[in-house]
Design a protein around this motif. Structure first.
Motif, PDB file in Angstrom:
ATOM      1  N   VAL A 171     -22.620  46.625 -62.976  1.00 27.62           N
ATOM      2  CA  VAL A 171     -23.532  47.084 -63.493  1.00 27.62           C
ATOM      3  C   VAL A 171     -23.748  46.214 -64.830  1.00 27.62           C
ATOM      4  O   VAL A 171     -25.006  45.860 -65.253  1.00 27.62           O
ATOM      5  N   TYR A 172     -22.616  46.199 -65.613  1.00 28.17           N
ATOM      6  CA  TYR A 172     -22.675  45.321 -66.787  1.00 28.17           C
ATOM      7  C   TYR A 172     -23.230  43.828 -66.876  1.00 28.17           C
ATOM      8  O   TYR A 172     -23.907  43.390 -67.575  1.00 28.17           O
ATOM      9  N   LEU A 173     -22.669  43.308 -65.573  1.00 28.66           N
ATOM     10  CA  LEU A 173     -22.915  41.884 -65.472  1.00 28.66           C
ATOM     11  C   LEU A 173     -24.562  41.772 -64.832  1.00 28.66           C
ATOM     12  O   LEU A 173     -25.334  40.983 -65.546  1.00 28.66           O
ATOM     13  N   LEU A 174     -24.980  42.512 -63.905  1.00 30.30           N
ATOM     14  CA  LEU A 174     -26.016  42.330 -63.042  1.00 30.30           C
ATOM     15  C   LEU A 174     -27.296  42.481 -64.153  1.00 30.30           C
ATOM     16  O   LEU A 174     -28.436  42.076 -64.158  1.00 30.30           O
ATOM     17  N   SER A 175     -26.999  43.847 -65.077  1.00 29.12           N
ATOM     18  CA  SER A 175     -28.127  44.332 -65.751  1.00 29.12           C
ATOM     19  C   SER A 175     -28.386  43.040 -67.052  1.00 29.12           C
ATOM     20  O   SER A 175     -29.365  43.138 -67.491  1.00 29.12           O
ATOM     21  N   LYS A 176     -27.257  42.350 -67.351  1.00 29.77           N
ATOM     22  CA  LYS A 176     -27.484  41.113 -68.438  1.00 29.77           C
ATOM     23  C   LYS A 176     -28.498  40.315 -67.783  1.00 29.77           C
ATOM     24  O   LYS A 176     -29.054  39.525 -68.789  1.00 29.77           O
ATOM     25  N   PHE A 177     -28.768  40.100 -66.491  1.00 30.71           N
ATOM     26  CA  PHE A 177     -29.580  39.260 -65.963  1.00 30.71           C
ATOM     27  C   PHE A 177     -30.975  39.939 -65.461  1.00 30.71           C
ATOM     28  O   PHE A 177     -31.588  38.985 -64.605  1.00 30.71           O
ATOM     29  N   GLY A 178     -31.151  41.031 -65.627  1.00 34.87           N
ATOM     30  CA  GLY A 178     -32.282  41.985 -65.166  1.00 34.87           C
ATOM     31  C   GLY A 178     -32.322  42.213 -63.802  1.00 34.87           C
ATOM     32  O   GLY A 178     -33.357  42.394 -63.275  1.00 34.87           O
ATOM     33  N   ALA A 179     -31.243  42.227 -63.145  1.00 34.90           N
ATOM     34  CA  ALA A 179     -31.159  42.950 -61.635  1.00 34.90           C
ATOM     35  C   ALA A 179     -31.497  44.519 -61.881  1.00 34.90           C
ATOM     36  O   ALA A 179     -31.482  45.101 -63.028  1.00 34.90           O
TER      37      ALA A 179
END
Ligand code: CP
Length: 305
Positions: A171-179
């Motif tokens: 969640v932390y990683l993907l949300s940084k890219f707008g997923a």
């Protein structure tokens, strides 16, 4: 030198740099992982207080492929089994001057606490229900390798969300890219506060709703070892939250099925799906080595960007 304790506090650029560097370490078609001398003379200690096949082995291989020495210790084989405290164990290992300690522990925050007392950089290989940063990095590398972009990607993460450090790091990683991330599981394993940990997160208990239009379906194991009460019978869980071939038709045609492992066939995923063309589970395992090479280089060899 700083270690890697989690994804939460990394910038998008730092994550991107690790993912880009990991690509340099991937084997060519039909080849094995290349050997490098980038970390010759360095030494890492793998200290695992919980079971592991993928993470421990791939960190060890990654270190050796970069020319470093690697020593692995399990809790059962350490003096923790004789009553030594975690702080004393870490201080003892640090006195042997490793260049980094790679650590897995059942307590959330254990590596963060120890890093405050130790100069040796710590790489978090999974802390309780908190974070598993290299898993999220290798998951992202695997998604990118299939030609997908993380921006606007629709990712369904399904299963035991409450106890999953893999879900949190993703969640932390993907949300940084707008997923756009849908977390799905039985209400008892789906804490509502997770909606607030990052932008772009929604929750549902309905597996069909989670899968509808998904680019990526990430299945999670039910972590019985972290639960005090017996949650539900295996066949009942599989009926409501087990991924079966008929589910794939609801997702996008090119959907990727992911699982951090270890997989429990017939509990959260059917064999037909796990072994299908849509499954990228073994690519995730393979990427564990190149991503951990990139992380070790970053931690031991200084910043790469
Ligand atoms: N995904 C993962 O962390 O697997 P291991 O427990 O085998 O390391």
């Amino acid at each position: 030198m700083t270690g890697l304790l989690g994804i939460e506090n990394l910038t998008r650029e730092e994550v991107q740099a690790i993912l880009d560097r990991a690509r340099d370490f991937q084997p060519g078609e039909g080849h094995g992982f290349r050997r490098f001398d980038l970390l010759r003379g360095r030494m890492v200690v793998n200290l695992f207080f919980e079971a592991s096949t993928r993470t421990r082995t791939s960190f060890e291989i990654a270190a050796k492929r970069l020319g470093a020495d690697a020593v692995s210790i399990t809790a059962q084989a350490s003096s923790v089994a004789k009553g030594e405290s975690l702080v004393d164990t870490l201080n003892t290992l640090a006195a042997m001057r490793p260049d980094a300690i790679i650590m897995r522990h059942a307590a959330s925050g254990a590596p963060h606490f120890l890093q405050r007392h130790l100069e040796t950089p710590i790489i978090n290989a999974g802390d309780g229900t908190h974070e598993h940063p290299t898993q999220a990095l290798l998951d992202a590398r695997t998604i990118l390798d299939r030609g997908a972009s993380l921006e606007n990607l629709r990712v369904a993460i399904i299963g035991d969300i409450a106890h999953s450090r893999v879900a949190r790091s993703n969640v932390y990683l993907l949300s940084k890219f707008g997923a756009r991330i849908v977390l799905c599981g039985p209400a008892s394993l789906l804490p509502v506060e997770l909606k607030e940990i990052a932008p772009g997160v929604t929750l549902t208990t309905d597996m069909n709703e989670a899968i509808a239009g998904a680019d990526v379906i990430m299945m999670l194991r039910v972590q019985f070892e972290r639960q005090h009460d017996a949650p539900f019978p295996a066949d009942e869980y599989f009926r409501f939250y087990g991924l079966r071939p008929e589910h794939l038709a609801m997702a996008r045609p090119e959907v990727m099925v992911m699982h951090p492992g270890p997989i429990n066939r017939g509990r959260e995923i059917s064999s037909e799906v796990a072994d299908s063309q849509r499954s990228v589970i073994l690519s995730q395992v393979e990427n564990g080595i190149s991503v951990r090479m990139a992380v070790l280089e970053r931690v031991l060899g200084g910043a790469i960007n």
